[in-house]
Design a protein around this motif. Structure first.
Motif, PDB file in Angstrom:
ATOM      1  N   UNK A  92      50.762 -18.418  50.637  1.00  0.00           N
ATOM      2  CA  UNK A  92      52.056 -18.454  49.943  1.00  0.00           C
ATOM      3  C   UNK A  92      52.609 -19.863  49.849  1.00  0.00           C
ATOM      4  N   UNK A  93      52.235 -20.719  50.808  1.00  0.00           N
ATOM      5  CA  UNK A  93      52.702 -22.098  50.723  1.00  0.00           C
ATOM      6  C   UNK A  93      52.105 -22.779  49.495  1.00  0.00           C
ATOM      7  N   UNK A  96      54.207 -21.809  46.706  1.00  0.00           N
ATOM      8  CA  UNK A  96      55.482 -22.539  46.691  1.00  0.00           C
ATOM      9  C   UNK A  96      55.291 -23.969  46.206  1.00  0.00           C
ATOM     10  N   UNK A 149      54.534 -11.708  48.031  1.00  0.00           N
ATOM     11  CA  UNK A 149      55.859 -12.134  47.580  1.00  0.00           C
ATOM     12  C   UNK A 149      55.646 -12.825  46.240  1.00  0.00           C
ATOM     13  N   UNK A 157      64.495 -22.170  45.039  1.00  0.00           N
ATOM     14  CA  UNK A 157      64.090 -22.338  46.427  1.00  0.00           C
ATOM     15  C   UNK A 157      64.950 -21.465  47.334  1.00  0.00           C
ATOM     16  N   UNK A 158      64.325 -20.967  48.397  1.00  0.00           N
ATOM     17  CA  UNK A 158      65.038 -20.176  49.397  1.00  0.00           C
ATOM     18  C   UNK A 158      65.550 -18.848  48.893  1.00  0.00           C
ATOM     19  N   UNK A 159      64.968 -18.341  47.781  1.00  0.00           N
ATOM     20  CA  UNK A 159      65.436 -17.036  47.329  1.00  0.00           C
ATOM     21  C   UNK A 159      64.606 -15.949  48.008  1.00  0.00           C
ATOM     22  N   UNK A 161      62.323 -13.219  47.561  1.00  0.00           N
ATOM     23  CA  UNK A 161      61.461 -12.991  46.411  1.00  0.00           C
ATOM     24  C   UNK A 161      61.156 -11.510  46.222  1.00  0.00           C
ATOM     25  N   UNK A 484      61.109 -11.171  57.160  1.00  0.00           N
ATOM     26  CA  UNK A 484      61.925 -12.162  56.465  1.00  0.00           C
ATOM     27  C   UNK A 484      62.131 -11.807  54.999  1.00  0.00           C
ATOM     28  N   UNK A 485      61.340 -10.910  54.457  1.00  0.00           N
ATOM     29  CA  UNK A 485      61.564 -10.495  53.080  1.00  0.00           C
ATOM     30  C   UNK A 485      61.797  -8.988  53.025  1.00  0.00           C
TER      31      UNK A 485
ATOM     32  N   UNK B 680      61.238 -15.989  53.735  1.00  0.00           N
ATOM     33  CA  UNK B 680      60.251 -15.277  52.915  1.00  0.00           C
ATOM     34  C   UNK B 680      59.126 -16.222  52.503  1.00  0.00           C
ATOM     35  N   UNK B 681      57.888 -15.831  52.763  1.00  0.00           N
ATOM     36  CA  UNK B 681      56.760 -16.683  52.407  1.00  0.00           C
ATOM     37  C   UNK B 681      56.797 -16.994  50.926  1.00  0.00           C
ATOM     38  N   UNK B 682      56.550 -18.236  50.591  1.00  0.00           N
ATOM     39  CA  UNK B 682      56.524 -18.631  49.189  1.00  0.00           C
ATOM     40  C   UNK B 682      57.861 -19.088  48.668  1.00  0.00           C
ATOM     41  N   UNK B 683      58.933 -18.907  49.460  1.00  0.00           N
ATOM     42  CA  UNK B 683      60.247 -19.282  48.950  1.00  0.00           C
ATOM     43  C   UNK B 683      60.671 -20.659  49.435  1.00  0.00           C
ATOM     44  N   UNK B 684      59.899 -21.245  50.347  1.00  0.00           N
ATOM     45  CA  UNK B 684      60.232 -22.563  50.878  1.00  0.00           C
ATOM     46  C   UNK B 684      58.928 -23.272  51.176  1.00  0.00           C
ATOM     47  N   UNK B 685      59.007 -24.458  51.758  1.00  0.00           N
ATOM     48  CA  UNK B 685      57.784 -25.202  51.989  1.00  0.00           C
ATOM     49  C   UNK B 685      57.275 -25.037  53.414  1.00  0.00           C
TER      50      UNK B 685
END
Lengths: 494, 950
Positions: A92-93, A96, A149, A157-159, A161, A484-485, B680-685
């Motif tokens: 996922x990174x 991003x 996600x 950013x930071x939403x 998902x 977290x999601x 949430x994975x993918x929403x930040x670095x």
């Protein structure tokens, strides 16, 4: 914002997206930008290898005190497993980072920064590559977790998902890859390390081959179609099977075979990735043969071995001279009764930190050897399989493609069209592509991963293997990621 | 009978040290006849026989003596034990013990812990309820200081330390041993520990973990000179039990590993105790010279010079320090303007020894020699095949002797303080304090390693400079209106921290390149105010407010408001107690307040930043190496962590304060913890960033008592006892998710501790070991706690935690004629330790150390465990580490009035680390964070010293 005043930054930032496949952090192999897993272990190729290979019948990791390895290789994993978290979070990174690149390179932003035409032309390619790396990431999420996600460049950013399940992911991957095709550099023509059209075609071939697993739809003819395109894109098998796994596989004859590598370098791109792990790890506890593969004599003292079922694929007289057979069996029992007894079970010597001319890599731990994430030999095998599964093409071509691999491996025992069966292909894939992070996916496609039709050593935590439930085809959503999601739900069975 | 008036003369001295006291007031009772002593303590006054003479001196007990014709009439005064009027420090000002509403405790120089004190925090060890100080055995090393266990989880748990008004940073520099290591304990006058919100809130944003105010010694008008010398002889008296050479041979020959045959040809034929080889007996010396007096007769000054040379028990390690400190304390304009200047220079010079070699010494084959003349590795024995090193542990003695890692740190810190009392309005004071603290550190590394790589040595150098500048100013107005005393303070504070440095890279490695760095500055700004009100001398109230800004957070979130209120009732001033013989002091206190926390590692987490890879973390396109840029995680919403503290306290004094102390009950709730929590994975670095999520609750009781058991001319006996009961519990975590922590040796990325809601932080997360019918452990067999017939991560449970439930301290001082005697005791109850020394080493398979043989702890004979991976997470390694320790015991004798030049000489001797009583099986139950993976052992020291006063 200051950063992009220098137009060279775009190249550095797209390199940063690629780097997430090879590196774990910015300050050396022991640093990481994700949490919940050992830094070095969180390398993309490493966790992919654990997910796809260690969980199946080809590999054993001796040091079960390394958190998570015991549960993966015995198929008793839980949502707390750090390696599963590593896979989910690392991939996922990449998504991003790709989205960030796309956000920073919109026409609007490029206009406002007054970016020169030459760089804008490059950015068109970079953007296509960012989307490709994102699609690649979603492909692995779909394969391993069945969901992801789902964020694109339009999500801030930071939403929190939304979540995409397999059908949506399948459609997204397919449409994205088709959409960027024109912007990608033609196959084989990009700089080494960067993705091109061949990579997009490879991912398409892969999702079509496994479409029955993913979306319960037969797409073998599409698979065969992309295999054919790849076969006619100018790629060629390396002169020597082993060139694909050597320290100079970025410059030797493997250059024409490897479609997409995970880059590794003993100085500039140090990582505890799959090649570093497999080369140091495959040094035998009895043999102490590290110098033969270009690392320290003892390597990691026998960290990696192979399971009985894999060793048995090479038995009989047919594979004595086969270059792909790198098994070392002297003084070793074939079976592993006690996983931590590093003197039992065969070892192999597939990868090496030595060049094709015999020179050692620059470092004795961090190898120069790139990991061949996708290579042409796989296309040969996929063509044959898709053909047998009704995807079209011709039997003689399929046989020839298989025999090309055998000839290249100096194996004189070529097959006839009668011998070309699905079971044969599964075994031949293991012989050709073992330890390349394909095996779990292959076994699932053949219906052999879960259930009790094929029980390999230590499957289901039994030394002779026992059946495992079908929900293990997908990994659980890691508990930290799940929490977290709120849009994520746990896979059934966990 | 009428007697004629007589001229009475004499000398007034200090009872404690026989030194003359200048400026003592003498008054004939009932008259206005008075006099005072001169610089030599001499006085002269006219009195009639039968008159009562009153001798009074600030801070000393007033004495009344009836004049019956004595000649001379010499008087000794003792320091006032009654502490009600004792001045105590609070942030930005002072108050008296009597008027204090908050929870604070002072320790002044005469109460300091005695012994081999190299760094100043150890002066406080065991002295103050709720304060724990854990110091490593390495020379000059820093300590982990916690007040009430610390109020945070991921953010800092260090108290704020304020030296002469300058809040110092908790970050050290390379080359220095620690933030307090450069400070000479001899220069310290007092510590004041502020604990509750009422006392600490004036420091707002940095006060959540309590505040320690350090005041250095000041100049005095009267000339005095002191010379202190101390020698320390240290020895390590305990080792981890591993097999001796003979036992090791027998063990290897017995082939104890199932399925693996050890190659007995690898055994050597000598015998070496590797722990003996790496540890040594040490000799250390401390010299301090101090001059006090008035320069040009107008400028009170103090000058001190200290030299500390300390050898470490681990071969090659040492700590040398030279301190020069100057204090100038002039007063001007009729005492309306007081200026205090403190300037301190410290030069630290250390050689760091790799304490990882302690682990290597446990592992190294005891049948091999230290030296081998034929060895190409500097004449040291190494496991090798010709010139090729075999994989396995390397010779620890060689590693220590062939590594020279030197560190130098030069520190200047000091302040100028202007305290002006307005001429037209003497109730109003303006105070300005300017502070400066700079440490320049550098490390030099010259090492040779036994390796098969081409580059076999390292020559590298690094520099680092940290600066800390502060300015604060405040106005204070103090006036009594009838029955209401007011004391109001308002001020402003500014502080900036900078940090930069460079690293040369390995100069012998052509591929290695240097690097420089400069961190973003941190700026903290505060506005503060406080009002103290006292009604009828018995009802007290304090209100404190502070508004703080930090550069660590974004503009929307960077300001925080912190406030506190406290009330106190001086019950002993009420009529019904005023004349009580028993109860001399009784005060009830209650306080509530909010303090903040912003100290996290990241300095600019709210900004969009890209990080370039270092030389080993780059990417390649084609044949070009690209310095790839990766964005860092961002949290623009980060804000202050807040701690709410509610406290009730009683201060008591009995029998004219012969027995005194306090009892505090408190609850601290830290909210919006700065906690590294998943996103949430993918929403930040990253998959995890620092966020304001989670709550921590700390409840505790503190009890202190000071007893002056005997107080007489020849015989004094007093003791101090303190007890702390602490309970820390995580009341909320992000998404209710467990968070792993506590990395251990034995496995890559293995951990042993967990943060979980409803549990104490850092609780041990382990498998429950199964035993057979005979009570022996069954290797690798654990209780299937969730009953699903699979032993996996879901069967781990929480067992105990590293924090003690009860902390006890006891000190006693005894003086008899010229003898003085003191010792202290310290105990922790209910603290647990994970014995990582055994869990990662005491298994038979480790006799095979890669290509060679390796030693293992003898505790393996009790467990008979074969393989580390089977047992590393077993709960058998979590042990109760409650202990009782005697840190110091000293005995001294003082020769007084030796000559006109030498006023007194005190000779003393002592022992440090006298004994430890514990059931913990490892070396020392006091380890950092509850994980014992070899510690730098604390040597037992024999001390002798002399203190000479001129």
């Amino acid at each position: 914002e200051d950063l992009f005043e220098n137009e060279g930054a775009y190249r550095q930032v797209i390199a940063g997206v690629y780097a997430n496949l090879a590196l774990t952090g910015t300050d050396g192999a022991g640093t990481s930008n994700i949490e919940g897993i050992d830094a070095g272990t969180s390398q993309f190729g490493r966790v992919l290898l654990y997910m796809q290979t260690l969980s199946a019948d080809q590999m054993i990791w001796s040091y079960e005190n390394d958190p998570g390895t015991r549960e993966i290789q015995r198929n008793i994993w839980t949502a707390q497993n750090p390696l599963i978290l590593g896979m989910f979070s690392r991939t996922h990174l990449t998504i991003a980072l790709a989205n960030n690149f796309l956000r920073e390179t919109t026409d609007e932003k490029l206009n406002s920064r007054g970016v020169s035409d030459a760089v804008r032309a490059d950015i068109v390619e970079y953007r296509a590559e960012a989307r490709l790396l994102r699609a690649l990431s979603y492909y692995y999420m779909m394969d391993l977790f069945g969901k992801a996600n789902f964020g694109t460049e339009t999500d801030p950013l930071n939403s929190v998902l939304p979540v995409a399940e397999t059908p949506q992911l399948f459609e997204f991957i397919e449409s994205e890859l088709l959409d960027i095709e024109a912007d990608l550099v033609p196959a084989g023509e990009n700089e080494y390390g960067r993705a091109d059209r061949g990579v997009a075609h490879m991912i398409l071939a892969k999702i079509y081959l496994n479409a029955e697993v993913y979306i319960q739809t037969d797409r073998y003819s599409d698979c065969l179609n992309y295999c054919q395109q790849l076969l006619s894109s100018g790629y060629s098998l390396a002169d020597d099977y082993r060139h694909n796994f050597l320290a100079d596989n970025n410059t030797n004859s493997a250059l024409n075979e490897i479609i997409f590598p995970i880059v590794s370098d003993g100085f500039t791109t140090q990582n505890f990735g799959p090649t570093t792990v497999m080369i140091n790890g495959s040094v035998g506890s009895i043999e102490v043969n590290g110098t033969e593969v270009g690392v320290s004599e003892g390597g990691w003292g026998g960290a990696l071995r192979v399971r009985r079922e894999f060793a048995e694929l090479w038995q009989g007289g047919d594979f004595i001279d086969d270059d792909r057979n790198t098994i070392i069996s002297d003084n070793r029992p074939i079976g592993i009764v006690d996983i931590s007894d590093r003197d039992s079970g065969y070892i192999i010597q597939k990868y090496a930190n030595v060049t094709s001319t015999g020179a050692n890599g620059i470092d004795q731990t961090f190898v120069d050897t790139d990991f061949p994430l996708f290579r042409l030999a796989d296309v040969h095998l996929m063509y044959a399989e898709a053909h047998l599964r009704g995807g079209g093409g011709s039997t003689p071509t399929a046989v020839e493609l298989i025999n090309d691999l055998r000839i290249r491996a100096n194996n004189p025992n070529l097959i006839s069209s009668d011998e070309l069966t699905l079971d044969f292909i599964l075994d031949e894939r293991s012989r050709e592509l073992h330890w390349e992070a394909h095996r779990r996916q292959d076994l699932i496609r053949y219906g052999l991963f879960t259930g009790g039709n094929y029980n390999w050593a230590w499957k289901g935590n039994g030394s002779n293997g026992i059946a495992i439930p079908s929900h293990l085809k997908l990994y659980p959503i890691p508990s930290l990621s799940l929490s977290s999601n709120p849009n994520l739900t746990q896979n059934s069975g966990y | 009978t009428i007697f004629g008036q007589t001229n009475v003369t004499g000398v007034v001295t200090d009872e404690a040290n026989a030194l003359p006291l200048p400026g003592v007031n003498i008054l004939v009772k009932g008259t206005t006849t008075g006099a005072s002593t001169d610089f030599d303590g001499n006085y002269s006054i006219t009195a009639n026989e039968g008159d009562i003479l009153i001798f009074s001196y600030l801070g000393y007990a007033t004495k009344e003596i009836t004049f019956t014709g004595q000649s001379p009439l010499n008087v000794s005064l003792s320091e006032d034990i009654g502490q009600l009027n004792e001045i105590v420090l609070i942030g930005y000002g002072t108050t008296t013990k009597k008027d204090a509403t908050g929870s604070l405790e002072s320790v002044t120089s005469e109460d300091f812990t005695k012994g081999n004190i190299v760094t100043p925090e150890n002066l406080l060890q065991g002295r103050v309820a709720g304060v724990t100080i854990n110091t490593s055995g390495a020379p000059g090393s820093g300590s982990e200081i916690k007040i009430r266990g610390g109020s945070s989880i991921n953010a800092s748990n260090n108290p704020l330390i304020v030296i002469d008004g300058l809040p110092i940073t908790n970050d050290g520099v390379g080359g220095s041993r620690g933030i307090l290591a450069s400070i000479n304990p001899n220069d310290i006058e007092s510590f004041t520990v502020l604990k509750d919100a009422s006392a600490t809130a004036i420091y707002g944003s940095r006060a959540s973990n309590g505040v320690i105010i350090i005041v250095t010694k000041k100049g005095k008008a009267k000339f005095s000179a002191d010379y202190d010398v101390q020698f320390t002889f240290g020895d390590i008296d305990e080792q981890v039990d591993v097999f001796s050479a003979d036992d090791f041979r027998a063990l290897v020959n017995s082939q104890p590993i199932n399925g693996t045959t050890l190659n007995t040809d690898l055994l050597g034929d000598t015998s070496t105790d590797w722990q003996d080889a790496i540890f040594r007996q040490t000799v250390s010396a401390v010299h301090n010279a101090t001059l006090r007096g008035s320069l040009f007769n107008v400028l009170p000054a103090r000058l001190s010079f200290g030299v500390t040379n300390q050898e470490g028990a681990l071969l090659t390690s040492k700590f040398n320090r030279r301190n020069l400190s100057v204090a100038l304390n002039p007063s001007m304009f009729d005492n309306h303007l007081k200026i205090n200047v403190n300037a301190n220079l410290a030069f630290e010079d250390s050689r760091f020894a790799d304490s990882g070699q302690i682990g290597a010494a446990l592992r190294y084959d005891p049948t091999q020699p230290i030296y081998d003349p034929t060895s190409p590795f500097g004449g040291f024995y190494q496991h090798r095949n010709g010139n090729t090193l075999l994989l396995g542990t390397t010779n620890p003695v060689a590693s220590l002797l062939q590594t020279n890692n030197q560190g130098d740190a030069n520190r200047f810190f000091g302040n100028i303080n202007f305290d002006y009392k307005f001429h037209f309005l003497p109730e109003l004071r303006a105070v300005l304090n300017l502070g400066f603290d700079q440490t320049d550190g550098n490390t030099d590394n010259f090492s040779v390693f036994a390796t098969n790589d081409d580059v076999t040595a390292n020559i590298s150098r690094s520099f680092q400079t940290r600066k800390n500048q502060s300015l604060d100013g405040f106005l204070n107005y103090k006036k009594t209106f009838g029955d209401i005393e007011t004391d109001v303070t308002a001020g402003y504070s500014y502080q900036r921290f900078t940090n930069d440095g460079s690293f040369s890279g390995n100069r012998l490695d052509p591929l290695s390149v240097g690097d420089t760095f400069a961190d973003p500055d941190i700026v903290l700004i505060g506005f503060f105010g406080r009002a103290n009100l006292t009604f009828f001398e018995k009802y007290l109230a304090t209100f404190t407010y502070r508004r703080d800004g930090t550069s660590r957070f974004s503009e929307q979130n960077q300001w925080g408001n912190f406030y506190a209120g406290a009330v106190a009732w001086q019950l002993s001033e009420e009529d019904f107690l005023k004349d009580s013989e028993t109860i001399s002091n009784l005060k009830l206190r209650a306080s509530y307040g909010i303090t903040g926390q912003q100290e996290i590692g990241e300095r600019d987490l709210f900004l969009s930043r890209y990080r370039a890879g270092n030389e080993n973390s780059q990417f390649q396109f084609g044949n070009t190496v690209i310095r790839s840029l990766i964005p860092s995680e961002i949290n623009p919403d980060l804000k202050w962590e807040e701690t709410k503290t509610l406290e009730f306290g009683i201060d008591y004094g009995l029998f004219n304060d012969r027995i005194s102390g306090s009892l505090n009950v408190f609850q601290k709730d830290s909210e919006d913890l700065l906690f590294n929590a998943p996103v949430p994975d993918g929403s930040n670095f990253s998959n995890s960033i620092v966020q304001n999520i989670g709550n921590l609750r700390i409840q505790g009781i503190e009890f202190t008592t000071n007893v002056d058991a005997v107080r007489s001319e020849d015989f004094n006996l007093n003791f101090n006892f303190n007890a702390t009961f602490l309970d820390r519990e995580i009341t909320e975590l992000a998404f209710g998710q467990d968070v792993t922590t506590g990395g251990i040796a034995g496995g890559t990325g293995n951990f042993i501790q967990l943060f979980r809601e409803g549990e104490a932080p850092n609780s041990f997360y382990v498998f429950k070991q199964l035993k057979d019918a005979q009570g022996n452990y069954i290797e690798g067999a654990y209780v299937d706690l969730n009953g699903d017939n699979i032993i996996n991560d879901e069967d781990r449970y929480l067992k105990a935690n590293p924090d003690p439930d009860v902390i006890l301290g006891f000190q006693t001082n005894l003086e008899y004629r010229n003898f003085d005697f003191a010792f202290n005791l310290r105990a922790n109850i209910g603290n647990y330790v994970y014995n990582n020394v055994n869990s990662s080493r005491a298994q038979y398979e480790l006799l095979q150390d890669n290509a060679v043989l390796g030693n293992i702890p003898t505790s393996v004979t009790q467990t008979n465990f074969q393989r580390t991976s089977d047992v590393i997470i077993s709960d058998v390694y979590v042990e109760n580490a409650s202990f009782l320790k005697m840190d110091n015991i000293t005995l001294g004798y003082t020769f007084r009035n030796l000559s006109n030049v030498i006023k007194s000489v005190r000779l003393w001797g002592g022992i440090q680390n006298v004994f430890t009583i514990t059931e913990y099986s490892g070396l020392d139950p006091e380890v950092f964070n509850g994980i014992d993976n070899t510690i730098y052992p604390r040597p037992r020291n024999i001390l002798i010293g002399a203190n000479i006063k001129f």
